[in-house]
Design a protein around this motif. Structure first.
Motif, PDB file in Angstrom:
ATOM      1  N   VAL A 199       0.657  -6.306  -7.177  1.00  0.00           N
ATOM      2  CA  VAL A 199       0.255  -7.702  -7.025  1.00  0.00           C
ATOM      3  C   VAL A 199      -1.259  -7.763  -7.170  1.00  0.00           C
ATOM      4  O   VAL A 199      -1.988  -7.166  -6.392  1.00  0.00           O
ATOM      5  CB  VAL A 199       0.675  -8.249  -5.646  1.00  0.00           C
ATOM      6  CG1 VAL A 199       0.356  -9.731  -5.571  1.00  0.00           C
ATOM      7  CG2 VAL A 199       2.153  -8.018  -5.411  1.00  0.00           C
ATOM      8  N   ALA A 217       2.229   1.736  -3.334  1.00  0.00           N
ATOM      9  CA  ALA A 217       1.160   2.130  -4.266  1.00  0.00           C
ATOM     10  C   ALA A 217       0.961   3.648  -4.241  1.00  0.00           C
ATOM     11  O   ALA A 217       0.526   4.240  -5.221  1.00  0.00           O
ATOM     12  CB  ALA A 217      -0.139   1.429  -3.905  1.00  0.00           C
ATOM     13  N   ALA A 255       7.114  -1.112  -6.070  1.00  0.00           N
ATOM     14  CA  ALA A 255       7.009  -2.537  -6.344  1.00  0.00           C
ATOM     15  C   ALA A 255       6.123  -2.802  -7.544  1.00  0.00           C
ATOM     16  O   ALA A 255       5.356  -1.950  -7.966  1.00  0.00           O
ATOM     17  CB  ALA A 255       6.454  -3.238  -5.122  1.00  0.00           C
ATOM     18  N   ASP A 311      -6.381  -7.714   0.980  1.00  0.00           N
ATOM     19  CA  ASP A 311      -5.793  -6.912  -0.103  1.00  0.00           C
ATOM     20  C   ASP A 311      -6.389  -7.391  -1.428  1.00  0.00           C
ATOM     21  O   ASP A 311      -7.220  -6.714  -2.022  1.00  0.00           O
ATOM     22  CB  ASP A 311      -4.251  -7.033  -0.092  1.00  0.00           C
ATOM     23  CG  ASP A 311      -3.608  -6.241  -1.224  1.00  0.00           C
ATOM     24  OD1 ASP A 311      -4.334  -5.718  -2.086  1.00  0.00           O
ATOM     25  OD2 ASP A 311      -2.364  -6.140  -1.267  1.00  0.00           O
ATOM     26  N   VAL A 339      -9.461  -3.727   2.471  1.00  0.00           N
ATOM     27  CA  VAL A 339      -8.754  -2.678   3.221  1.00  0.00           C
ATOM     28  C   VAL A 339      -9.281  -1.271   2.912  1.00  0.00           C
ATOM     29  O   VAL A 339      -9.046  -0.347   3.687  1.00  0.00           O
ATOM     30  CB  VAL A 339      -7.231  -2.700   2.930  1.00  0.00           C
ATOM     31  CG1 VAL A 339      -6.579  -3.903   3.571  1.00  0.00           C
ATOM     32  CG2 VAL A 339      -6.955  -2.662   1.438  1.00  0.00           C
ATOM     33  N   GLU A 394      -2.793   5.798 -10.211  1.00  0.00           N
ATOM     34  CA  GLU A 394      -3.287   7.082  -9.696  1.00  0.00           C
ATOM     35  C   GLU A 394      -4.505   7.600 -10.454  1.00  0.00           C
ATOM     36  O   GLU A 394      -5.266   8.381  -9.917  1.00  0.00           O
ATOM     37  CB  GLU A 394      -2.172   8.117  -9.554  1.00  0.00           C
ATOM     38  CG  GLU A 394      -1.402   8.527 -10.781  1.00  0.00           C
ATOM     39  CD  GLU A 394      -0.164   7.669 -11.055  1.00  0.00           C
ATOM     40  OE1 GLU A 394      -0.234   6.427 -10.954  1.00  0.00           O
ATOM     41  OE2 GLU A 394       0.871   8.246 -11.405  1.00  0.00           O
ATOM     42  N   LEU A 450      -4.805   0.748  -6.009  1.00  0.00           N
ATOM     43  CA  LEU A 450      -4.353   1.996  -5.375  1.00  0.00           C
ATOM     44  C   LEU A 450      -3.137   2.566  -6.103  1.00  0.00           C
ATOM     45  O   LEU A 450      -2.937   3.779  -6.136  1.00  0.00           O
ATOM     46  CB  LEU A 450      -4.018   1.727  -3.901  1.00  0.00           C
ATOM     47  CG  LEU A 450      -3.701   2.940  -3.024  1.00  0.00           C
ATOM     48  CD1 LEU A 450      -4.956   3.776  -2.792  1.00  0.00           C
ATOM     49  CD2 LEU A 450      -3.109   2.521  -1.683  1.00  0.00           C
ATOM     50  N   ALA A 451      -2.330   1.680  -6.677  1.00  0.00           N
ATOM     51  CA  ALA A 451      -1.112   2.128  -7.353  1.00  0.00           C
ATOM     52  C   ALA A 451      -1.408   2.874  -8.650  1.00  0.00           C
ATOM     53  O   ALA A 451      -0.561   3.589  -9.163  1.00  0.00           O
ATOM     54  CB  ALA A 451      -0.203   0.933  -7.633  1.00  0.00           C
ATOM     55  N   ARG A 469      -6.267  -4.834  -4.156  1.00  0.00           N
ATOM     56  CA  ARG A 469      -6.592  -3.440  -3.827  1.00  0.00           C
ATOM     57  C   ARG A 469      -5.347  -2.561  -3.849  1.00  0.00           C
ATOM     58  O   ARG A 469      -5.407  -1.403  -4.260  1.00  0.00           O
ATOM     59  CB  ARG A 469      -7.298  -3.374  -2.480  1.00  0.00           C
ATOM     60  CG  ARG A 469      -8.757  -3.848  -2.596  1.00  0.00           C
ATOM     61  CD  ARG A 469      -9.324  -4.344  -1.284  1.00  0.00           C
ATOM     62  NE  ARG A 469     -10.722  -4.734  -1.424  1.00  0.00           N
ATOM     63  CZ  ARG A 469     -11.138  -5.902  -1.910  1.00  0.00           C
ATOM     64  NH1 ARG A 469     -10.260  -6.806  -2.311  1.00  0.00           N
ATOM     65  NH2 ARG A 469     -12.428  -6.189  -2.017  1.00  0.00           N
ATOM     66  N   SER A 470      -4.227  -3.109  -3.399  1.00  0.00           N
ATOM     67  CA  SER A 470      -2.995  -2.301  -3.448  1.00  0.00           C
ATOM     68  C   SER A 470      -2.625  -2.006  -4.902  1.00  0.00           C
ATOM     69  O   SER A 470      -2.115  -0.931  -5.205  1.00  0.00           O
ATOM     70  CB  SER A 470      -1.846  -3.006  -2.719  1.00  0.00           C
ATOM     71  OG  SER A 470      -1.692  -4.330  -3.187  1.00  0.00           O
ATOM     72  N   MET A 507      -7.714   7.155   0.994  1.00  0.00           N
ATOM     73  CA  MET A 507      -6.752   6.510   0.110  1.00  0.00           C
ATOM     74  C   MET A 507      -5.349   7.088   0.315  1.00  0.00           C
ATOM     75  O   MET A 507      -4.372   6.359   0.348  1.00  0.00           O
ATOM     76  CB  MET A 507      -7.173   6.658  -1.356  1.00  0.00           C
ATOM     77  CG  MET A 507      -8.478   5.948  -1.692  1.00  0.00           C
ATOM     78  SD  MET A 507      -8.557   4.268  -1.040  1.00  0.00           S
ATOM     79  CE  MET A 507     -10.290   4.126  -0.650  1.00  0.00           C
ATOM     80  N   ARG A 555      -3.266 -11.583   2.016  1.00  0.00           N
ATOM     81  CA  ARG A 555      -2.725 -11.018   0.775  1.00  0.00           C
ATOM     82  C   ARG A 555      -3.669 -11.243  -0.407  1.00  0.00           C
ATOM     83  O   ARG A 555      -3.796 -10.423  -1.282  1.00  0.00           O
ATOM     84  CB  ARG A 555      -1.371 -11.663   0.456  1.00  0.00           C
ATOM     85  CG  ARG A 555      -0.225 -11.061   1.243  1.00  0.00           C
ATOM     86  CD  ARG A 555       1.034 -11.915   1.108  1.00  0.00           C
ATOM     87  NE  ARG A 555       1.003 -12.959   2.114  1.00  0.00           N
ATOM     88  CZ  ARG A 555       2.032 -13.259   2.901  1.00  0.00           C
ATOM     89  NH1 ARG A 555       3.175 -12.622   2.790  1.00  0.00           N
ATOM     90  NH2 ARG A 555       1.934 -14.206   3.815  1.00  0.00           N
ATOM     91  N   LEU A 577      -4.059   5.593   3.661  1.00  0.00           N
ATOM     92  CA  LEU A 577      -4.534   4.241   3.961  1.00  0.00           C
ATOM     93  C   LEU A 577      -3.637   3.430   4.909  1.00  0.00           C
ATOM     94  O   LEU A 577      -4.141   2.876   5.896  1.00  0.00           O
ATOM     95  CB  LEU A 577      -4.810   3.474   2.659  1.00  0.00           C
ATOM     96  CG  LEU A 577      -5.631   2.193   2.801  1.00  0.00           C
ATOM     97  CD1 LEU A 577      -6.927   2.426   3.561  1.00  0.00           C
ATOM     98  CD2 LEU A 577      -5.961   1.601   1.432  1.00  0.00           C
ATOM     99  N   PRO A 578      -2.308   3.339   4.673  1.00  0.00           N
ATOM    100  CA  PRO A 578      -1.498   2.513   5.573  1.00  0.00           C
ATOM    101  C   PRO A 578      -1.588   2.983   7.033  1.00  0.00           C
ATOM    102  O   PRO A 578      -1.791   2.186   7.950  1.00  0.00           O
ATOM    103  CB  PRO A 578      -0.083   2.680   5.032  1.00  0.00           C
ATOM    104  CG  PRO A 578      -0.242   3.138   3.630  1.00  0.00           C
ATOM    105  CD  PRO A 578      -1.502   3.936   3.599  1.00  0.00           C
ATOM    106  N   LEU A 614       0.839  -1.209   0.000  1.00  0.00           N
ATOM    107  CA  LEU A 614       0.000   0.000   0.000  1.00  0.00           C
ATOM    108  C   LEU A 614       0.869   1.252   0.000  1.00  0.00           C
ATOM    109  O   LEU A 614       0.573   2.229  -0.684  1.00  0.00           O
ATOM    110  CB  LEU A 614      -0.949  -0.003   1.205  1.00  0.00           C
ATOM    111  CG  LEU A 614      -2.024  -1.099   1.190  1.00  0.00           C
ATOM    112  CD1 LEU A 614      -2.756  -1.147   2.527  1.00  0.00           C
ATOM    113  CD2 LEU A 614      -3.034  -0.876   0.053  1.00  0.00           C
ATOM    114  N   ARG A 655      -7.411   4.839  -9.015  1.00  0.00           N
ATOM    115  CA  ARG A 655      -7.577   4.460  -7.604  1.00  0.00           C
ATOM    116  C   ARG A 655      -8.890   4.906  -6.995  1.00  0.00           C
ATOM    117  O   ARG A 655      -9.356   4.311  -6.027  1.00  0.00           O
ATOM    118  CB  ARG A 655      -6.384   4.938  -6.765  1.00  0.00           C
ATOM    119  CG  ARG A 655      -6.217   6.425  -6.596  1.00  0.00           C
ATOM    120  CD  ARG A 655      -5.221   6.756  -5.449  1.00  0.00           C
ATOM    121  NE  ARG A 655      -3.874   6.295  -5.689  1.00  0.00           N
ATOM    122  CZ  ARG A 655      -2.812   7.120  -5.896  1.00  0.00           C
ATOM    123  NH1 ARG A 655      -2.964   8.422  -5.878  1.00  0.00           N
ATOM    124  NH2 ARG A 655      -1.611   6.615  -6.095  1.00  0.00           N
TER     125      ARG A 655
END
Ligand code: SF4
Lengths: 206, 499
Positions: B13, A14, B10, B310, B259, B320, B317-318, B313-314, B78, B103, B81-82, A11, B323
């Motif tokens: 996924v 992201a 990253a 997840d 999430v 832009e 979110l990536a 969802r990640s 968003m 995951r 979020l973390p 996240l 999202r």
């Protein structure tokens, strides 16, 4: 790597572009500015629309009203802490208390339940129970098929934000807007599925 | 706690489970279009809910202000979020709840199965939840010897008939009352053989069928509509009371939630609980909403679990530009106004998430390179009705266009033979990329006029565009292009000024 670490990492990466959290504009209504009579009228109108029963009484007439609504029911449960005078004229009372809670089977054998409430929202026709004394644990107001709920006029708020700001959300909350209902069959609304099939709201003028 | 991640970006996924269509949208849609009952029921349902929604929305003088607040709140979620997830975890755990992180679909399923086994149960009651549909939980549990009973009336009908939901709000809308009666007579062992098909009698049959299950269940499984970070509270919105039964009576409660469902604070709920019921069922408020914060002694389940999912969802979110699809509160308003959904129904979208939101969310969760889901962003005429209806103002048409171009991009350099749509998109971008070329194309416009009949309608377009002309006539292009008109007007003005 644990799933937790991995998901939080995913996240975070992201959000590679580091988006800004915008300011939240709260220009919606925070109060209705209605007086007691207007609030009672609006709540009544909304509840009737949901096919709930509604009566508006003075404090002194509560016991007679409650007895009238419970006529025909052999037994009813009240959560500990409910003003005893309110149910004084209705026979068949069983008390549920934290010290001596009824079992699920016992509750299933009881016809009705009488509770108070923490707040009501006129505009949406919503009654909110928070598990405080007089409102009881959630199973009590769920299993019996007929719920009689007493609402003090002073606990009625015009719009949802007013009520939300007066509640403690760490209590288990149940928001009730009419009897249980479904529209799953050809979109035809049917009142009464798994929750209480009959809801009577008694509004007490201050 | 900063939300800016300093590590290497990253590779996203993607998610798994019931997010993929088994076949491309046009193929499924063509078949579903032959189902006349589905189309009639859906047309009736979407129009009825749509009208109700308009009426109750018009009642609120501050509807637009509520939408603004809802939209900004979700954007803030968003962005943070973390950090909000960590805050939620801390509060939920402090009050006796247990959090599990999953995951993907497989991991979530395993966690739930193990929790059920730990509770010593071999059956569970379930409240309608899209997250558990997404991960295919019921099928998974069945393979592992655990029976999961859906308790929402429509979900029960769909489950008893071994079918799939066709609408996220009214999942059994493709069945009519006599079919429902037949399903009950066939599948409910204890049912009254004289059951009629009046909705009240059918609801009563469901009540009797599930009553003992509710009163004796040890474990319940739910989804959640909202989670509040500042208090660690979960919320479930429902109508029938089956939710209250599941959330209150069993000893163990397992909630599965994506999430993205978080809200920063309790007071944010005052916005969303005004937006959701009105947009969803067209009611001022749904009959029941339950909120719980961890464990309450002597009231409700004493073992309270939450599986945070997840499953792509990640990855969403990536993106832009995509999202904001994660802002969705699953009200179904966009489906009810969508001309494509109204005709094809939910099954054609394959994934758990149908309609306009499904057309963007599914490919975002699985990646646009997923062969079948790549056709979903084209399942729209870009009319924009979904955007207007969305209570949290997700700009679905814009994301559709973005995903279409991603799809075309992703095919570049691969050995795949370009599809008709690729060719069309490439041609369009080449053509629109240059003013001179555009001008040339517009010169051809009068030809288009010739292709149209004397009523100035083009009846049939070739190839992939035929899908559009099959259900509606396209107005013929104007005899004069905008560009020509502008040039001429300009000339006129210029000459007038000179005079
Ligand atoms: S995208 Fe918007 S309108 Fe559609 S289901 Fe989600 S919240 Fe509702």
């Amino acid at each position: 790597m644990s799933a937790r670490t991995e998901i939080l990492d995913r996240l975070r990466s992201a959000l590679h572009d580091a988006p800004e959290a915008p300011e939240i504009p709260r220009k919606y209504r925070h109060s209705s500015g209605m007086n007691e009579e207007e609030l009672i009228e609006l709540l009544r109108d909304r509840l009737l629309d949901y096919k709930a029963g509604v009566s508006v009484v003075d404090e002194a007439s509560v016991p007679a009203k409650v007895a009238e609504l419970l006529k025909g029911e052999t037994s009813y449960v009240v959560p500990a802490g409910l003003d005893e005078r309110w149910t004084a004229l209705a026979p068949g009372r069983v008390v549920d208390s934290p010290e001596e809670p009824l079992s699920v089977e016992e509750l299933d054998g009881i016809d009705a339940v009488v509770t108070g409430c923490a707040a009501a929202v006129a505009e949406t026709g919503t009654i909110i129970l928070d598990g405080s004394p007089g409102q009881g644990r959630r199973a009590c107001s769920l299993i019996p098929d007929h719920h009689v709920c007493l609402v003090r006029a002073g606990d009625i708020y015009g719009v949802l934000p007013e009520a939300v700001r007066r509640l403690d959300v760490t209590h288990p909350l149940t928001w009730i807007s009419g009897p249980s209902a479904t529209s799953d069959i050809e979109l035809q609304r049917v009142e009464g599925v798994h929750g209480p099939r009959r809801l009577d709201v008694v509004i007490i003028r201050s | 706690m900063s939300s800016t991640y300093l590590g290497m970006p990253a590779v996203p996924v993607y998610g798994s489970g019931n997010l993929h269509t088994a076949e491309p949208f046009p193929v499924a849609a063509r078949r579903e279009l032959d189902n006349e009952q589905l189309r009639a029921n859906l047309g009736h349902a979407t129009h009825t809910i749509r009208d109700k929604r308009l009426r109750v929305v018009a009642e609120l003088p501050d509807w637009e202000e509520l939408r603004e607040a809802g939209s900004a709140t979700k954007a803030a979620v968003m962005a943070r979020l973390p950090e909000l997830l960590e805050q939620f975890e801390e509060n939920f755990t402090a009050r006796g709840g247990v959090i599990h992180w999953a995951r993907d679909a497989a991991e979530a399923n395993e966690i739930v199965r193990d929790l059920i086994r730990d509770a010593g149960a071999d059956e569970v009651v379930k409240v309608k939840s899209m997250a558990t549909q997404e991960i295919g939980l019921n099928e998974y549990l069945e393979e592992h010897g655990i029976s999961a009973f859906e308790t929402d009336l429509a979900e029960l009908i769909v489950q008893l008939d071994h079918d799939k939901p066709s609408h996220i709000l009214v999942p059994a809308i493709h069945k009519n009352r006599s079919q429902i009666r037949d399903i009950f007579l066939r599948e409910m062992p204890d049912v009254d053989p004289n059951l009629t098909d009046t909705p009240a009698r059918l609801a009563e049959a469901a009540r009797l069928h599930l009553r003992r299950k509710f009163l004796s269940a040890k474990v319940a499984i739910s989804g959640a509509n909202f989670a509040l970070a500042d208090t660690g509270t979960l919320a479930v919105v429902e109508s029938e009371g089956n939710g209250r039964m599941c959330l209150t009576l069993p000893e163990t409660l397992i909630t599965v939630m994506g999430v993205e469902k978080l809200l920063p604070s309790w007071t944010d709920l005052e916005v969303f609980m005004q937006l959701l019921p009105r947009s969803s069922t067209g009611e001022r408020m749904n009959p029941y909403t339950s909120l719980w914060t961890g464990v309450t002694e002597g009231d409700g389940p004493q073992n309270v679990h939450l599986v945070l999912l997840d499953n792509g969802r990640s990855a969403a979110l990536a993106d832009e530009r995509g999202r904001s699809a994660l802002h969705c509160i699953r009200c179904s308003a966009c489906m009810n106004v969508c001309p494509v959904y109204e005709r094809t129904g939910g099954h054609a979208y394959g994934s758990t998430y149908p309609g306009p939101i499904g057309a963007i969310l599914s490919p975002l969760l699985t990646g646009i390179t997923s062969e079948e889901n790549a056709s979903l962003p084209y399942a729209s005429s870009l009319c924009g009705a979904c955007y207007d209806a969305c209570p949290v103002k997700i700009n679905i048409p814009e994301i559709l266009v973005h995903l279409r171009s991603e799809d075309v991009q992703s095919r570049r350099g691969t050995k795949k033979v370009p599809g008709q749509m690729d060719v069309a998109m490439k041609a369009a971008s080449w053509m629109m990329g240059s003013g001179r070329r555009m001008a040339l194309v517009e010169k051809a416009l009068p030809l288009g006029k010739l292709a149209a009949g004397p009523d100035r309608k083009i009846k049939k377009l070739p190839g992939i565009a035929a899908g559009w002309t099959r259900s509606r006539d396209l107005p013929a292009p104007p005899a004069q292009s905008f560009r020509d008109w502008w040039a001429k007007e300009h000339e006129d003005t210029a000459s007038k000024e000179q005079a």
